[in-house]
Design a protein around this motif. Structure first.
Motif, short mmCIF file in Angstrom:
data_model
loop_
_atom_site.label_atom_id
_atom_site.label_comp_id
_atom_site.label_asym_id
_atom_site.label_seq_id
_atom_site.Cartn_x
_atom_site.Cartn_y
_atom_site.Cartn_z
N SER A 2 -15.58 24.45 -31.40
CA SER A 2 -14.59 24.76 -30.36
C SER A 2 -13.51 23.70 -30.27
O SER A 2 -13.79 22.51 -30.25
CB SER A 2 -15.29 24.89 -29.00
OG SER A 2 -14.42 25.42 -28.04
N GLY A 3 -12.26 24.17 -30.20
CA GLY A 3 -11.12 23.31 -29.96
C GLY A 3 -10.37 23.74 -28.72
O GLY A 3 -10.25 23.01 -27.75
N ASN A 4 -9.90 24.99 -28.73
CA ASN A 4 -9.09 25.51 -27.62
C ASN A 4 -9.92 26.34 -26.63
O ASN A 4 -9.37 26.91 -25.69
CB ASN A 4 -7.93 26.35 -28.16
CG ASN A 4 -6.68 26.21 -27.34
OD1 ASN A 4 -6.53 25.23 -26.60
ND2 ASN A 4 -5.77 27.16 -27.44
N PHE A 5 -11.23 26.44 -26.86
CA PHE A 5 -12.18 27.08 -25.95
C PHE A 5 -12.04 28.60 -25.89
O PHE A 5 -12.69 29.25 -25.10
CB PHE A 5 -12.07 26.49 -24.54
CG PHE A 5 -13.33 26.59 -23.71
CD1 PHE A 5 -14.40 25.76 -23.97
CD2 PHE A 5 -13.45 27.52 -22.70
CE1 PHE A 5 -15.57 25.84 -23.23
CE2 PHE A 5 -14.61 27.62 -21.95
CZ PHE A 5 -15.68 26.78 -22.22
N GLY A 6 -11.21 29.19 -26.76
CA GLY A 6 -11.06 30.63 -26.72
C GLY A 6 -12.26 31.36 -27.30
O GLY A 6 -12.73 32.35 -26.75
N ASN A 7 -12.79 30.86 -28.42
CA ASN A 7 -13.91 31.51 -29.08
C ASN A 7 -15.15 31.50 -28.19
O ASN A 7 -15.78 32.52 -27.95
CB ASN A 7 -14.18 30.78 -30.41
CG ASN A 7 -15.01 31.61 -31.38
OD1 ASN A 7 -15.41 32.72 -31.09
ND2 ASN A 7 -15.27 31.04 -32.55
N VAL A 8 -15.49 30.34 -27.66
CA VAL A 8 -16.68 30.25 -26.82
C VAL A 8 -16.45 30.87 -25.44
O VAL A 8 -17.39 31.33 -24.79
CB VAL A 8 -17.16 28.78 -26.70
CG1 VAL A 8 -16.27 27.97 -25.76
CG2 VAL A 8 -18.63 28.72 -26.28
N CYS A 9 -15.20 30.95 -25.00
CA CYS A 9 -14.89 31.65 -23.75
C CYS A 9 -15.25 33.13 -23.88
O CYS A 9 -15.73 33.76 -22.93
CB CYS A 9 -13.41 31.50 -23.40
SG CYS A 9 -12.94 32.19 -21.81
N ALA A 10 -15.05 33.70 -25.06
CA ALA A 10 -15.45 35.09 -25.29
C ALA A 10 -16.96 35.24 -25.15
O ALA A 10 -17.46 36.25 -24.64
CB ALA A 10 -14.99 35.55 -26.68
N GLY A 11 -17.71 34.23 -25.60
CA GLY A 11 -19.16 34.25 -25.41
C GLY A 11 -19.53 34.17 -23.95
O GLY A 11 -20.48 34.83 -23.49
N HIS A 12 -18.82 33.37 -23.19
CA HIS A 12 -19.03 33.28 -21.74
C HIS A 12 -18.82 34.65 -21.08
O HIS A 12 -19.61 35.07 -20.23
CB HIS A 12 -18.07 32.25 -21.15
CG HIS A 12 -17.92 32.29 -19.68
ND1 HIS A 12 -18.95 32.02 -18.80
CD2 HIS A 12 -16.84 32.60 -18.89
CE1 HIS A 12 -18.52 32.14 -17.55
NE2 HIS A 12 -17.25 32.49 -17.58
N ILE A 13 -17.78 35.35 -21.51
CA ILE A 13 -17.50 36.68 -20.93
C ILE A 13 -18.62 37.66 -21.29
O ILE A 13 -19.09 38.42 -20.44
CB ILE A 13 -16.13 37.17 -21.42
CG1 ILE A 13 -15.03 36.30 -20.82
CG2 ILE A 13 -15.91 38.64 -21.04
CD1 ILE A 13 -13.73 36.35 -21.57
N ALA A 14 -19.07 37.61 -22.56
CA ALA A 14 -20.18 38.49 -22.96
C ALA A 14 -21.42 38.21 -22.13
O ALA A 14 -22.12 39.14 -21.69
CB ALA A 14 -20.48 38.29 -24.45
N ARG A 15 -21.69 36.95 -21.88
CA ARG A 15 -22.86 36.58 -21.06
C ARG A 15 -22.69 37.07 -19.62
O ARG A 15 -23.65 37.56 -19.00
CB ARG A 15 -23.05 35.07 -21.10
CG ARG A 15 -24.37 34.57 -20.51
CD ARG A 15 -24.52 33.07 -20.73
NE ARG A 15 -25.83 32.61 -20.29
CZ ARG A 15 -26.12 32.27 -19.04
NH1 ARG A 15 -25.19 32.35 -18.09
NH2 ARG A 15 -27.34 31.85 -18.72
N MET A 16 -21.48 36.94 -19.08
CA MET A 16 -21.21 37.41 -17.71
C MET A 16 -21.32 38.93 -17.61
O MET A 16 -21.59 39.47 -16.54
CB MET A 16 -19.83 36.95 -17.25
CG MET A 16 -19.67 35.43 -17.15
SD MET A 16 -20.72 34.65 -15.91
CE MET A 16 -19.83 35.10 -14.41
N MET A 17 -21.13 39.63 -18.72
CA MET A 17 -21.29 41.08 -18.75
C MET A 17 -22.76 41.50 -18.76
O MET A 17 -23.07 42.68 -18.59
CB MET A 17 -20.58 41.67 -19.96
CG MET A 17 -19.07 41.55 -19.94
SD MET A 17 -18.34 42.08 -21.52
CE MET A 17 -18.65 43.87 -21.47
#
Length: 480
Positions: free
Chosen positions: A261-276
């Motif tokens: 991770s650099g700009n946190f976009g890739n792992v932010c998508a994982g956060h959203i998947a988890r919140m779903m």
């Protein structure tokens, strides 16, 4: 489904209305007013879907304003074997899992046209943009920044698209030779490459400064493809579902993901998947020497670095000290309090950071809630990635790029033997051949069509990090 800004604009916009814009008018980032939830029945049904069908199902949760038939046509057009499986020609192999050893997987995300995971979202974004612009009889000038892979993925996705121009900033002489050639060798008339004297954070600051000039943004029809664009983040959510469904046989099982991770976009998508509701045990953030995020997830202190304090490393796409998507996670972490978020990020602009550790004099104590969101982190440096590239070659018989090596190193440190760990591959090793040669003594394998890319003529301009000059350049090319 409506969207709010992290900085306070109330729910009002649909997916289609925020698709082209990037930043909200108040300078914040868009998020849905609530995360849609998935049921066990849906997840079971999705186990049988192709990647294109899965992408349609996930995106439909966030974009109900787009007719389902149109969304299905867009995902079918995007996720084809011809685009993503140039070696196998088998659409079932899009984002395949490779088991390195029992319980440890590598999810291949780099089989697209630019050999990086950014293609997974960017190709869809190009088709979404063209679809929307056709309906509006409009044009769009994309203004973005890249530390290496976003730029080429965007340019390859947008080249030749009707009504679209791309103005892409990159840090001058700070990408790999392959990354640089991949962008600068393009000759399409709608592509403009601008090398900025500085680091990626300077490029990203320019994108935000131009986007925050609302009069200029509206007059020039400025949009963005950086991961501040909500549609791009949503498109990345899809491969978390695919990875989970490929690694499990029933919905009672959990998996963890390690994400360079650099700009946190890739792992932010994982956060959203988890919140779903996707059963993700841990989201492990892997950083390089630019370890601002690792520091936060270990201490609760977020302290960005200045340009001169940002290291130029052998995993250059992560040479970022101000992760723009981090704001989306902090918004959730502090209970979606937009006034408080604005105060925290205003402090970042003034003093360089904030402190949520709960220590005396800190800005809050939300760090104690990190575990609720499943996050942890680790760090890898140059000697680590060289050693990991060698060991992965020796143990598993494959060559990985430098960023993926960072992910594997951190994953092995944080692995739970009772939970499958999936490392997200970020790029093919050919893009970072200098370091592969240093680690292994041989060149990285190079896909057909890229044999002599560094020898092609390059087309770009060099500019200083000045917003006024940048706006003048854009206006000169658009004539608006």
């Amino acid at each position: 489904m409506h969207y709010v800004s992290t900085r306070g604009i109330a729910a009002q916009d649909t997916f289609s209305t925020i698709l082209l814009g990037g930043l909200a008018e108040d300078g914040g980032l868009y998020l849905p007013e609530h995360y849609p939830q998935i049921s066990d029945a849906e997840l079971n049904q999705w186990r049988t879907f192709s990647y294109a069908e899965l992408a349609c199902a996930v995106l439909a949760k966030f974009a109900p304003d787009i007719p389902l038939a149109d969304l299905r046509a867009l995902t079918q057009k995007t996720y084809t074997a011809a685009t993503y499986c140039n070696t196998s020609g088998d659409a079932s192999k899009i984002t395949p899992l490779q088991e390195l050893e029992p319980g440890l997987y590598l999810q291949a995300l780099s089989n697209g046209p630019t050999l990086a995971f950014k293609d997974m979202a960017m190709q869809l974004l190009g088709n979404l943009f063209e679809y929307t612009l056709d309906k509006q009889h409009a044009e769009l000038n994309i203004f973005g920044a890249t530390s290496g892979d976003t730029g080429s993925a965007a340019e390859y996705a947008m080249r030749g698209k009707r009504g679209i121009r791309v103005f892409m900033l990159s840090p001058h002489k700070k990408m790999s030779a392959f990354q640089t050639a991949q962008m600068f060798s393009l000759t399409d008339e709608n592509i403009f490459n601008i090398a900025v004297e500085g680091v990626f954070d300077d490029c990203q600051d320019l994108v935000k400064a131009v986007s925050n000039d609302l009069a200029f943004k509206n007059r020039q029809k400025i949009g963005t493809v950086n991961s501040i664009n909500w549609a791009r983040v949503v498109a990345q959510v899809v491969y978390y579902f695919r990875g989970y469904l490929s690694a499990t046989t029933n919905n009672s099982q959990q998996v963890s993901f390690t994400v360079p991770s650099g700009n946190f976009g890739n792992v932010c998508a994982g956060h959203i998947a988890r919140m779903m509701g996707l059963p993700i045990a841990k989201l492990v953030v892997a950083t390089n020497e630019n370890d601002v995020l690792d520091e936060f997830f270990k201490t609760g202190k977020y302290q960005v670095r200045k340009s001169e304090q940002t290291y130029h490393t052998s995993s250059p796409s992560m040479d970022i000290s101000k992760a723009s998507n981090f704001e989306r996670f902090v918004f959730d972490l502090i209970g979606r309090d937009s006034a408080r978020l604005l105060a925290l990020f205003s402090k970042v602009e003034k003093t360089g950071g904030f402190d949520l550790s709960g220590a005396p004099g800190s800005d809050g104590d939300e760090f104690k809630r990190i575990a609720e969101f499943g996050f942890s982190s680790g760090k890898s440096v140059h000697t680590d990635r060289l050693a990991t590239i060698r060991s992965v070659r020796e143990k598993y018989g494959i060559t990985v790029d430098t960023h993926t090596a960072d992910g594997i190193k951190v994953a092995l440190e944080q692995r739970d033997n009772n939970v499958a760990m999936i490392v997200l591959e970020t790029a093919l090793p050919a893009k970072f051949n200098e370091t592969i040669r240093e680690a292994l003594g041989v060149d990285a394998p190079r896909p057909a069509g890229f044999e002599n890319i560094e020898s092609l003529p390059q087309h770009f301009v060099v500019m200083v990090a000045d917003a006024a000059q940048m706006k003048a350049y854009i206006a000169g090319k658009t004539g608006l």
